[in-house]
Design a protein around this motif. Structure first.
Motif, PDB file in Angstrom:
ATOM      1  N   TRP A 150     -16.476  13.545   4.740  1.00 43.32           N
ATOM      2  CA  TRP A 150     -15.729  14.349   3.772  1.00 43.32           C
ATOM      3  C   TRP A 150     -14.503  13.537   3.357  1.00 43.32           C
ATOM      4  CZ3 TRP A 150     -17.121  18.673   1.324  1.00 43.32           C
ATOM      5  CH2 TRP A 150     -18.075  19.529   1.903  1.00 43.32           C
ATOM      6  N   TYR A 151     -14.364  13.348   2.039  1.00 45.62           N
ATOM      7  CA  TYR A 151     -13.216  12.656   1.473  1.00 45.62           C
ATOM      8  C   TYR A 151     -12.439  13.628   0.595  1.00 45.62           C
ATOM      9  CZ  TYR A 151     -15.426   8.121   2.615  1.00 45.62           C
ATOM     10  OH  TYR A 151     -15.999   7.038   3.252  1.00 45.62           O
ATOM     11  N   GLN A 152     -11.137  13.444   0.547  1.00 45.36           N
ATOM     12  CA  GLN A 152     -10.271  14.184  -0.375  1.00 45.36           C
ATOM     13  C   GLN A 152      -9.781  13.218  -1.454  1.00 45.36           C
ATOM     14  OE1 GLN A 152      -6.117  14.939   0.680  1.00 45.36           O
ATOM     15  NE2 GLN A 152      -6.442  17.119   0.327  1.00 45.36           N
ATOM     16  N   GLN A 153      -9.962  13.585  -2.706  1.00 51.97           N
ATOM     17  CA  GLN A 153      -9.522  12.735  -3.814  1.00 51.97           C
ATOM     18  C   GLN A 153      -8.516  13.497  -4.665  1.00 51.97           C
ATOM     19  OE1 GLN A 153     -12.545  11.306  -6.538  1.00 51.97           O
ATOM     20  NE2 GLN A 153     -11.256   9.620  -7.219  1.00 51.97           N
ATOM     21  N   ILE A 154      -7.252  13.188  -4.480  1.00 52.76           N
ATOM     22  CA  ILE A 154      -6.191  13.773  -5.286  1.00 52.76           C
ATOM     23  C   ILE A 154      -6.150  13.057  -6.627  1.00 52.76           C
ATOM     24  CG2 ILE A 154      -3.682  14.053  -5.445  1.00 52.76           C
ATOM     25  CD1 ILE A 154      -3.704  14.451  -2.398  1.00 52.76           C
ATOM     26  N   LEU A 155      -5.825  13.795  -7.669  1.00 54.24           N
ATOM     27  CA  LEU A 155      -5.825  13.243  -9.027  1.00 54.24           C
ATOM     28  C   LEU A 155      -5.018  11.953  -9.105  1.00 54.24           C
ATOM     29  CD1 LEU A 155      -6.745  13.795 -11.957  1.00 54.24           C
ATOM     30  CD2 LEU A 155      -4.536  14.930 -12.312  1.00 54.24           C
ATOM     31  N   GLY A 156      -5.659  10.901  -9.631  1.00 50.88           N
ATOM     32  CA  GLY A 156      -4.963   9.630  -9.807  1.00 50.88           C
ATOM     33  C   GLY A 156      -5.010   8.728  -8.593  1.00 50.88           C
ATOM     34  N   GLN A 157      -5.722   9.152  -7.561  1.00 58.01           N
ATOM     35  CA  GLN A 157      -5.812   8.351  -6.339  1.00 58.01           C
ATOM     36  C   GLN A 157      -7.265   8.116  -5.955  1.00 58.01           C
ATOM     37  OE1 GLN A 157      -3.405   9.818  -3.123  1.00 58.01           O
ATOM     38  NE2 GLN A 157      -1.720  10.412  -4.476  1.00 58.01           N
TER      39      GLN A 157
ATOM     40  N   THR B 267     -16.439  18.856  -5.171  1.00 55.24           N
ATOM     41  CA  THR B 267     -15.952  20.198  -5.491  1.00 55.24           C
ATOM     42  C   THR B 267     -14.500  20.056  -5.921  1.00 55.24           C
ATOM     43  OG1 THR B 267     -17.375  21.313  -3.870  1.00 55.24           O
ATOM     44  CG2 THR B 267     -15.393  22.479  -4.588  1.00 55.24           C
ATOM     45  N   ARG B 268     -14.218  20.523  -7.130  1.00 57.03           N
ATOM     46  CA  ARG B 268     -12.835  20.474  -7.619  1.00 57.03           C
ATOM     47  C   ARG B 268     -12.122  21.755  -7.233  1.00 57.03           C
ATOM     48  NH1 ARG B 268     -10.015  17.555 -11.227  1.00 57.03           N
ATOM     49  NH2 ARG B 268     -11.890  16.562 -12.063  1.00 57.03           N
ATOM     50  N   LEU B 269     -11.104  21.631  -6.395  1.00 58.13           N
ATOM     51  CA  LEU B 269     -10.321  22.781  -5.937  1.00 58.13           C
ATOM     52  C   LEU B 269      -8.979  22.805  -6.652  1.00 58.13           C
ATOM     53  CD1 LEU B 269      -9.768  25.172  -3.973  1.00 58.13           C
ATOM     54  CD2 LEU B 269      -8.776  23.479  -2.406  1.00 58.13           C
ATOM     55  N   THR B 270      -8.671  23.947  -7.220  1.00 58.28           N
ATOM     56  CA  THR B 270      -7.353  24.165  -7.806  1.00 58.28           C
ATOM     57  C   THR B 270      -6.671  25.286  -7.046  1.00 58.28           C
ATOM     58  OG1 THR B 270      -8.127  23.492  -9.998  1.00 58.28           O
ATOM     59  CG2 THR B 270      -6.078  24.749  -9.903  1.00 58.28           C
TER      60      THR B 270
ATOM     61  N   SER C 129      -4.842  20.907  -3.809  1.00 61.15           N
ATOM     62  CA  SER C 129      -5.582  20.766  -5.073  1.00 61.15           C
ATOM     63  C   SER C 129      -6.108  19.338  -5.168  1.00 61.15           C
ATOM     64  CB  SER C 129      -4.678  21.069  -6.261  1.00 61.15           C
ATOM     65  OG  SER C 129      -4.305  22.418  -6.280  1.00 61.15           O
ATOM     66  N   ALA C 130      -7.418  19.197  -5.277  1.00 63.57           N
ATOM     67  CA  ALA C 130      -8.061  17.883  -5.227  1.00 63.57           C
ATOM     68  C   ALA C 130      -9.554  18.065  -5.454  1.00 63.57           C
ATOM     69  CB  ALA C 130      -7.827  17.218  -3.868  1.00 63.57           C
ATOM     70  N   VAL C 131     -10.245  16.939  -5.540  1.00 64.89           N
ATOM     71  CA  VAL C 131     -11.705  16.955  -5.498  1.00 64.89           C
ATOM     72  C   VAL C 131     -12.121  16.591  -4.078  1.00 64.89           C
ATOM     73  CG1 VAL C 131     -13.828  15.909  -6.351  1.00 64.89           C
ATOM     74  CG2 VAL C 131     -11.933  16.342  -7.932  1.00 64.89           C
ATOM     75  N   TYR C 132     -13.015  17.391  -3.526  1.00 69.13           N
ATOM     76  CA  TYR C 132     -13.512  17.144  -2.173  1.00 69.13           C
ATOM     77  C   TYR C 132     -14.920  16.575  -2.282  1.00 69.13           C
ATOM     78  CZ  TYR C 132      -9.313  19.367  -0.619  1.00 69.13           C
ATOM     79  OH  TYR C 132      -7.985  19.636  -0.412  1.00 69.13           O
ATOM     80  N   LEU C 133     -15.042  15.345  -1.825  1.00 70.80           N
ATOM     81  CA  LEU C 133     -16.297  14.612  -1.930  1.00 70.80           C
ATOM     82  C   LEU C 133     -16.987  14.549  -0.586  1.00 70.80           C
ATOM     83  CD1 LEU C 133     -14.999  11.583  -4.026  1.00 70.80           C
ATOM     84  CD2 LEU C 133     -16.438  13.419  -4.876  1.00 70.80           C
ATOM     85  N   CYS C 134     -18.276  14.786  -0.621  1.00 73.74           N
ATOM     86  CA  CYS C 134     -19.102  14.630   0.574  1.00 73.74           C
ATOM     87  C   CYS C 134     -19.974  13.393   0.359  1.00 73.74           C
ATOM     88  CB  CYS C 134     -19.957  15.863   0.784  1.00 73.74           C
ATOM     89  SG  CYS C 134     -21.048  15.764   2.237  1.00 73.74           S
ATOM     90  N   ALA C 135     -20.157  12.605   1.389  1.00 73.43           N
ATOM     91  CA  ALA C 135     -21.012  11.432   1.311  1.00 73.43           C
ATOM     92  C   ALA C 135     -21.856  11.363   2.578  1.00 73.43           C
ATOM     93  CB  ALA C 135     -20.186  10.159   1.166  1.00 73.43           C
ATOM     94  N   SER C 136     -22.992  10.690   2.468  1.00 73.84           N
ATOM     95  CA  SER C 136     -23.822  10.517   3.656  1.00 73.84           C
ATOM     96  C   SER C 136     -24.417   9.116   3.667  1.00 73.84           C
ATOM     97  CB  SER C 136     -24.932  11.570   3.727  1.00 73.84           C
ATOM     98  OG  SER C 136     -25.935  11.348   2.744  1.00 73.84           O
TER      99      SER C 136
END
Lengths: 115, 117
Positions: A34-41, A110-113, A87-94
């Motif tokens: 599980w990765y967290q991707q904050i806008l611009g990062q 998943t984009r969470l606001t 608030s971020a996009v939560y990415l799952c990878a395998s």
């Protein structure tokens, strides 16, 4: 071959509410991230599972975030209570996870606001 | 801790031209893997190319190639004959070869590539 599935694709909640994300990895993939991707990062690792055991959760804010991997397949990531900075996009990878040359395959996120 | 730096927040290239995206990283490891990932507006991250540090030959995948300079800790991506579909965020990433690190990726902040007709 089916890819990594995630749901929901979008979620809007108010601060202090709870939210859960679901991930279904590619069949046969032992490792789930599980990765967290904050806008611009770039994405930042939150937690990694090998089968149903946790390999690394050093960057998971454990006071509010929790995750589990059921029977070494699907995984859920929960936030309770949510803060504005979540608030971020939560990415799952395998990946197959055998060696470090194994490619990681990402889901759509998943984009969470949080309002 | 390993860090990955992408110093170009945005780049622009004309269709059919060549563009190079820069990446530098910091590590004390002698062997590791470097990656370039592409993230189109749909958000699905896709692997573009990867390079293992002990291999001196630069990796190539069709129109995509890398210039890997191990001593300088530099790993740039060259896109030849740019196409409109190449427009996306490009992320440079690093993973150490340590089993107990789980091979998780350390990403840079990304470079937004615009392709103009």
């Amino acid at each position: 071959e089916a890819g990594v599935a995630q749901s929901p694709r979008y979620k809007i909640i108010e601060k202090r509410q709870s939210v859960a994300f679901w991930c279904n990895p590619i069949s046969g993939h032992a490792t789930l991230y599980w990765y967290q991707q904050i806008l611009g990062q770039g994405p930042k690792l939150l937690i990694q599972f090998q089968n149903n055991g946790v390999v690394d959760d050093s960057q998971l804010p454990k006071d509010r975030f929790s995750a589990e991997r059921l029977k070494g397949v699907d995984s859920t990531l929960k936030i309770q209570p949510a803060k504005l900075e979540d608030s971020a996009v939560y990415l799952c990878a395998s990946s197959l996870g055998r060696i470090f040359t194994d490619t990681q395959y990402f889901g759509p996120g998943t984009r969470l606001t949080v309002l | 801790a390993q860090t990955v730096t992408q110093s170009q927040p945005e780049m622009s290239v004309q269709e059919a031209e060549t563009v190079t995206l820069s990446c530098t990283y910091d590590t004390s490891e002698s062997d590791y893997y470097l990656f370039w990932y592409k993230q189109p507006p749909s958000r699905q991250m896709i692997l573009v190319i990867r390079q293992e540090a002990y291999k001196q030959q630069n990796a190539t995948e069709n129109r995509f190639s890398v210039n890997f300079q191990k001593a300088a800790k530099s790993f740039s991506l060259k896109i030849s004959d740019s196409q409109l579909g190449d427009a996306a965020m490009y992320f440079c990433a690093y993973t150490p070869p340590l089993a107990n690190s789980g091979y998780a990726l350390n990403f840079g902040k990304g470079t937004s590539l615009l392709v103009t007709p």
